[in-house]
Design an enzyme around this catalytic site. Structure first.
Site, PDB file in Angstrom:
ATOM      1  N   TYR A 147      40.894  32.284  40.950  1.00 33.71           N
ATOM      2  CA  TYR A 147      40.075  33.150  40.108  1.00 33.71           C
ATOM      3  C   TYR A 147      40.917  34.118  39.295  1.00 33.71           C
ATOM      4  CZ  TYR A 147      35.832  31.507  42.383  1.00 33.71           C
ATOM      5  OH  TYR A 147      34.801  30.732  42.837  1.00 33.71           O
ATOM      6  N   ASP A 239      37.016  19.956  52.734  1.00 36.08           N
ATOM      7  CA  ASP A 239      35.986  18.919  52.569  1.00 36.08           C
ATOM      8  C   ASP A 239      35.291  18.651  53.908  1.00 36.08           C
ATOM      9  OD1 ASP A 239      38.462  17.965  53.404  1.00 36.08           O
ATOM     10  OD2 ASP A 239      38.360  16.092  52.273  1.00 36.08           O
ATOM     11  N   ASP A 263      33.876  30.941  48.113  1.00 37.25           N
ATOM     12  CA  ASP A 263      32.755  31.027  47.183  1.00 37.25           C
ATOM     13  C   ASP A 263      31.799  29.854  47.424  1.00 37.25           C
ATOM     14  OD1 ASP A 263      31.161  31.777  45.039  1.00 37.25           O
ATOM     15  OD2 ASP A 263      32.409  30.747  43.554  1.00 37.25           O
ATOM     16  N   ASP A 267      27.978  29.863  49.819  1.00 35.70           N
ATOM     17  CA  ASP A 267      26.666  29.454  49.297  1.00 35.70           C
ATOM     18  C   ASP A 267      26.072  28.350  50.172  1.00 35.70           C
ATOM     19  OD1 ASP A 267      26.873  31.205  47.155  1.00 35.70           O
ATOM     20  OD2 ASP A 267      26.180  29.730  45.682  1.00 35.70           O
TER      21      ASP A 267
HETATM   22  C1  IPM Z   1      29.935  35.220  44.184  1.00 38.47           C
HETATM   23  C2  IPM Z   1      29.641  34.777  42.789  1.00 38.47           C
HETATM   24  C3  IPM Z   1      30.784  35.205  41.908  1.00 38.47           C
HETATM   25  C4  IPM Z   1      32.049  34.560  42.442  1.00 38.47           C
HETATM   26  C5  IPM Z   1      30.615  34.851  40.417  1.00 38.47           C
HETATM   27  C6  IPM Z   1      29.335  35.409  39.867  1.00 38.47           C
HETATM   28  C7  IPM Z   1      31.797  35.290  39.612  1.00 38.47           C
HETATM   29  O1  IPM Z   1      29.440  33.410  42.763  1.00 38.47           O
HETATM   30  O2  IPM Z   1      30.086  36.442  44.396  1.00 38.47           O
HETATM   31  O3  IPM Z   1      30.003  34.392  45.074  1.00 38.47           O
HETATM   32  O4  IPM Z   1      32.321  33.413  42.146  1.00 38.47           O
HETATM   33  O5  IPM Z   1      32.762  35.230  43.179  1.00 38.47           O
HETATM   34 MG    MG Z   2      29.359  32.507  44.642  1.00 37.98          MG
END
Ligand code: IPM
Ligand code: MG
Length: 379
Positions: A147, A239, A263, A267
């Site tokens: 990032y 993976d 990240d 999710d």
């Molecule tokens: C998160 C979000 C952010 C990230 C984005 C919005 C930049 O997805 O906080 O997980 O990738 O860190």
């Molecule tokens: Mg995210």
């Protein structure tokens, strides 16, 4: 008894941000009534709200406010419809969110994923796979890796066509994945310390079979693990980690990840808790005395499709407040009161749309505001 005072910057941002922030502040006010704590909350624009108010995603006055605050309570930023209309460096994600993470050295991102028993049906996995309980802490490195690594750019280069040998201009995008030993060490310590307070297991995620970064990550984490003999350490390729989250999520306690893997996996893990709307997040910098500057946000996005309709789930934002009380201010009782009030609201059947199951006779569908009211009342 004199009460303790904390200065908070509340940056609601875009989309559902202001609605869920309003409920989080409501809960903080309820905390003030029950505990000897006082919060001076100053709201400021960020994201598109910042661009509209002051021409940039992170207005100078907002940044100044953050510098003077003990912690930042953040909503979410970015609007997919508007984002493409400005250069990518100026868009809210990069110019506000990533900038704030870097600016305040928020290298440690903690994302607790817990499936409440009453939300078993909202979890995409069947009951067998949930048996034993899903309770995972994702520890994500937040200021390094792909990032932020340089070079990061899109450039035009010329390549020879394979057919005719003629030269053609093409675009080439470059992101750089880079980690240094100290960056890996400090996040590993965070993960092992967190595990000591939980079920004492760290699963470190990497791609050591392909990436140089993965090899270094694994070496450093292995070395740091020796300082925590009471914690079991396990290494897993990313993976496989993604697959194991689906097959047997109950095996995980703390998952230690670099920035991008964290990240993605956070999710995925959040979906196991029933909804992204349930996932709070703490981003921490260095500790100063007994206070740690932190940045607290729900992990879900701005959800513009449901913004302004009283439909958003405020729980992630409210649980982020609990994380703030715990990690930045050491107020565990107040933090527990929030966690308990959330559990109570869920146990009593209250559901926003994202966690509502019409087949559940005890479930009652309510809005953002009503969920906030119920949780505040439960403090
Ligand atoms: C998160 C979000 C952010 C990230 C984005 C919005 C930049 O997805 O906080 O997980 O990738 O860190
Ligand atoms: Mg995210």
């Amino acid at each position: 008894m004199s009460s303790k005072n904390f200065n908070l910057a509340a940056l609601a941002g875009d989309g559902i941000g202001s609605e869920v922030m309003r409920e989080a502040i409501k809960v903080l006010r309820a905390i003030e009534k029950r505990f000897p704590l006082q919060f001076n909350i100053t709201e400021a624009p960020v994201g598109w709200a910042g661009i509209d108010a002051a021409g940039k995603a992170l207005p100078d006055t907002t940044l100044e406010l953050c510098r003077k605050s003990d912690s930042i309570l953040f909503g979410s930023v970015g609007l997919p419809d508007r984002d493409p209309t400005i250069p990518k460096e100026e868009r809210p994600e990069r110019a506000a969110l990533l900038r704030l993470r870097k600016e305040f050295g928020l290298f440690a991102n903690l994302r607790p994923v817990k499936l409440h028993k009453q939300l078993a049906h909202a979890c995409p996995l069947n009951l067998d796979r949930q048996a034993g309980g899903i309770d995972i802490l994702v520890v994500r490195e937040l200021t390094g890796g792909m990032y932020f690594g340089q070079p990061k750019k899109t450039e035009e280069i010329v390549i020879a066509d394979r057919q005719d040998g003629n030269l053609h201009p093409v675009l080439r995008a470059i992101d750089t994945m880079v980690y240094t030993t100290p960056e890996i060490e400090r996040i590993a310590h965070v993960a092992f310390k967190a595990a000591q307070l939980r079920r004492k297991k760290v699963t470190s995620i990497d791609k050591a079979n392909v990436l140089e970064n993965g090899v270094l990550w694994r070496d450093v984490v292995t070395r740091v693990s020796k300082e925590y003999p009471d914690v079991t350490v396990e290494h897993m390729f990313v993976d496989n980690g993604a697959m194991q989250l689906m097959l047997k999520p109950t095996q995980f306690d703390v998952m230690l990840c670099e920035n991008m893997f964290g990240d993605i996996l956070s999710d995925e893990a959040a979906a196991l808790a029933g909804s992204l709307g349930m996932l709070p997040s703490a981003s921490l910098g260095a500790t100063n005395g007994d206070q740690t500057f932190g940045f607290y946000e729900p992990a879900g996005g701005t959800a513009p499709d449901i913004a302004g309709k009283n439909l958003a789930n405020p729980i992630a934002q409210i649980l982020s407040v609990a994380l703030m009380l715990r990690y930045s201010f050491g107020q565990n009782d107040a933090a527990n009161a929030i966690d308990d009030a959330v559990s109570k609201a869920i146990a009593s059947g209250l559901r926003t749309g994202d966690i509502f199951n019409p087949a559940d006779p005890a479930a009652k569908k309510i809005g953002t505001r009503e969920m906030g009211d119920a949780i505040a009342a439960g403090i």
